[in-house]
Design a protein around this motif. Structure first.
Motif, PDB file in Angstrom:
ATOM      1  N   ASN A 104      10.715  53.245  27.453  1.00  0.00           N
ATOM      2  CA  ASN A 104      11.290  52.736  28.916  1.00  0.00           C
ATOM      3  C   ASN A 104      12.175  53.668  29.532  1.00  0.00           C
ATOM      4  O   ASN A 104      12.330  53.817  30.695  1.00  0.00           O
ATOM      5  CB  ASN A 104      11.747  51.136  28.642  1.00  0.00           C
ATOM      6  CG  ASN A 104      10.873  50.116  28.589  1.00  0.00           C
ATOM      7  OD1 ASN A 104       9.701  50.376  28.824  1.00  0.00           O
ATOM      8  ND2 ASN A 104      11.340  49.059  27.688  1.00  0.00           N
ATOM      9  N   MET A 105      13.094  54.260  28.666  1.00  0.00           N
ATOM     10  CA  MET A 105      14.274  55.164  28.918  1.00  0.00           C
ATOM     11  C   MET A 105      13.460  56.544  29.567  1.00  0.00           C
ATOM     12  O   MET A 105      13.776  57.168  30.640  1.00  0.00           O
ATOM     13  CB  MET A 105      15.078  55.508  27.695  1.00  0.00           C
ATOM     14  CG  MET A 105      16.046  56.589  28.338  1.00  0.00           C
ATOM     15  SD  MET A 105      15.805  58.399  28.037  1.00  0.00           S
ATOM     16  CE  MET A 105      15.155  58.679  26.557  1.00  0.00           C
ATOM     17  N   LEU A 106      12.301  56.857  29.027  1.00  0.00           N
ATOM     18  CA  LEU A 106      11.492  57.968  29.377  1.00  0.00           C
ATOM     19  C   LEU A 106      11.063  57.836  30.655  1.00  0.00           C
ATOM     20  O   LEU A 106      11.062  58.540  31.605  1.00  0.00           O
ATOM     21  CB  LEU A 106      10.317  58.388  28.493  1.00  0.00           C
ATOM     22  CG  LEU A 106      11.030  59.056  27.190  1.00  0.00           C
ATOM     23  CD1 LEU A 106       9.651  58.983  26.057  1.00  0.00           C
ATOM     24  CD2 LEU A 106      11.770  60.180  27.344  1.00  0.00           C
ATOM     25  N   ASN A 107      10.392  56.518  30.781  1.00  0.00           N
ATOM     26  CA  ASN A 107       9.902  55.922  32.209  1.00  0.00           C
ATOM     27  C   ASN A 107      11.004  56.112  33.235  1.00  0.00           C
ATOM     28  O   ASN A 107      10.776  56.563  34.397  1.00  0.00           O
ATOM     29  CB  ASN A 107       9.278  54.800  31.940  1.00  0.00           C
ATOM     30  CG  ASN A 107       8.721  54.338  33.145  1.00  0.00           C
ATOM     31  OD1 ASN A 107       7.717  54.774  33.816  1.00  0.00           O
ATOM     32  ND2 ASN A 107       9.154  53.190  34.098  1.00  0.00           N
ATOM     33  N   ASP A 108      12.183  55.616  32.970  1.00  0.00           N
ATOM     34  CA  ASP A 108      13.251  55.852  34.065  1.00  0.00           C
ATOM     35  C   ASP A 108      13.792  56.933  34.359  1.00  0.00           C
ATOM     36  O   ASP A 108      14.405  57.390  35.393  1.00  0.00           O
ATOM     37  CB  ASP A 108      14.670  55.163  33.335  1.00  0.00           C
ATOM     38  CG  ASP A 108      14.262  53.424  33.235  1.00  0.00           C
ATOM     39  OD1 ASP A 108      13.455  53.005  33.745  1.00  0.00           O
ATOM     40  OD2 ASP A 108      15.057  52.791  32.429  1.00  0.00           O
ATOM     41  N   LYS A 109      13.486  58.143  33.453  1.00  0.00           N
ATOM     42  CA  LYS A 109      13.770  59.445  33.767  1.00  0.00           C
ATOM     43  C   LYS A 109      12.631  60.276  34.322  1.00  0.00           C
ATOM     44  O   LYS A 109      12.439  61.630  34.416  1.00  0.00           O
ATOM     45  CB  LYS A 109      14.149  60.076  32.367  1.00  0.00           C
ATOM     46  CG  LYS A 109      15.640  59.673  31.856  1.00  0.00           C
ATOM     47  CD  LYS A 109      15.934  60.320  30.675  1.00  0.00           C
ATOM     48  CE  LYS A 109      17.534  59.755  30.323  1.00  0.00           C
ATOM     49  NZ  LYS A 109      18.602  60.534  30.989  1.00  0.00           N
ATOM     50  N   GLY A 110      11.427  59.542  34.701  1.00  0.00           N
ATOM     51  CA  GLY A 110      10.436  60.216  35.464  1.00  0.00           C
ATOM     52  C   GLY A 110       9.417  60.894  34.656  1.00  0.00           C
ATOM     53  O   GLY A 110       8.666  61.711  34.858  1.00  0.00           O
ATOM     54  N   MET A 111       9.109  60.058  33.360  1.00  0.00           N
ATOM     55  CA  MET A 111       7.893  60.764  32.392  1.00  0.00           C
ATOM     56  C   MET A 111       7.324  59.430  31.877  1.00  0.00           C
ATOM     57  O   MET A 111       7.674  58.406  31.907  1.00  0.00           O
ATOM     58  CB  MET A 111       8.790  61.299  31.098  1.00  0.00           C
ATOM     59  CG  MET A 111       9.554  62.669  31.407  1.00  0.00           C
ATOM     60  SD  MET A 111      10.239  63.211  29.989  1.00  0.00           S
ATOM     61  CE  MET A 111      12.010  62.482  30.259  1.00  0.00           C
ATOM     62  N   LEU A 112       6.217  59.685  31.935  1.00  0.00           N
ATOM     63  CA  LEU A 112       5.201  58.775  31.410  1.00  0.00           C
ATOM     64  C   LEU A 112       5.056  58.893  29.979  1.00  0.00           C
ATOM     65  O   LEU A 112       4.944  60.222  29.249  1.00  0.00           O
ATOM     66  CB  LEU A 112       3.698  59.056  31.636  1.00  0.00           C
ATOM     67  CG  LEU A 112       3.700  58.753  33.545  1.00  0.00           C
ATOM     68  CD1 LEU A 112       2.178  59.195  33.790  1.00  0.00           C
ATOM     69  CD2 LEU A 112       3.734  57.537  33.870  1.00  0.00           C
TER      70      LEU A 112
END
Length: 108
Positions: A79-87
């Motif tokens: 989820n943190m990766l998603n928040d940083k613009g990553m899938l």
């Protein structure tokens, strides 16, 4: 109103030993997952991204022990990766037994 677990418990008596074993297994897996996430955030993620940039690759595959792939710690990391613009996704049981791959790439 009772929830599904409470309804089940009304029909079957608690087995404290089984409950303890399940909780203990979950706690141990979460601790291993927190350790993996901390190491990955500290070193592996950035070095993997740096390597991808130098090779011109838009995807990164990080090895992850399969037994922690569904942990809360790993889900939180994704989820943190998603928040940083990553899938991010998990490919279970990658190239070797017991090891899966966390696939990461920039979001479109």
């Amino acid at each position: 109103m009772t929830n599904l677990g409470q309804q089940w418990r009304q029909h079957v008596p608690a087995n404290d030993h089984n409950h303890h074993l399940l909780r203990q297994g979950i706690q141990q897996r979460e601790e291993r997952a927190r350790t993996w996430v901390a190491q990955t955030q500290l070193k592996d993620l950035q070095s993997g991204i740096d390597s991808c940039i130098s090779r011109g690759s838009d995807s990164l595959a990080l090895p992850i022990p399969s037994d922690i792939a569904t942990s809360q710690a790993v889900r939180g990391f994704m989820n943190m990766l998603n928040d940083k613009g990553m899938l991010a996704d998990i490919a279970l049981d990658g190239d070797e037994p017991g090891i899966s791959l966390m696939l990461i790439m920039p979001a479109a």
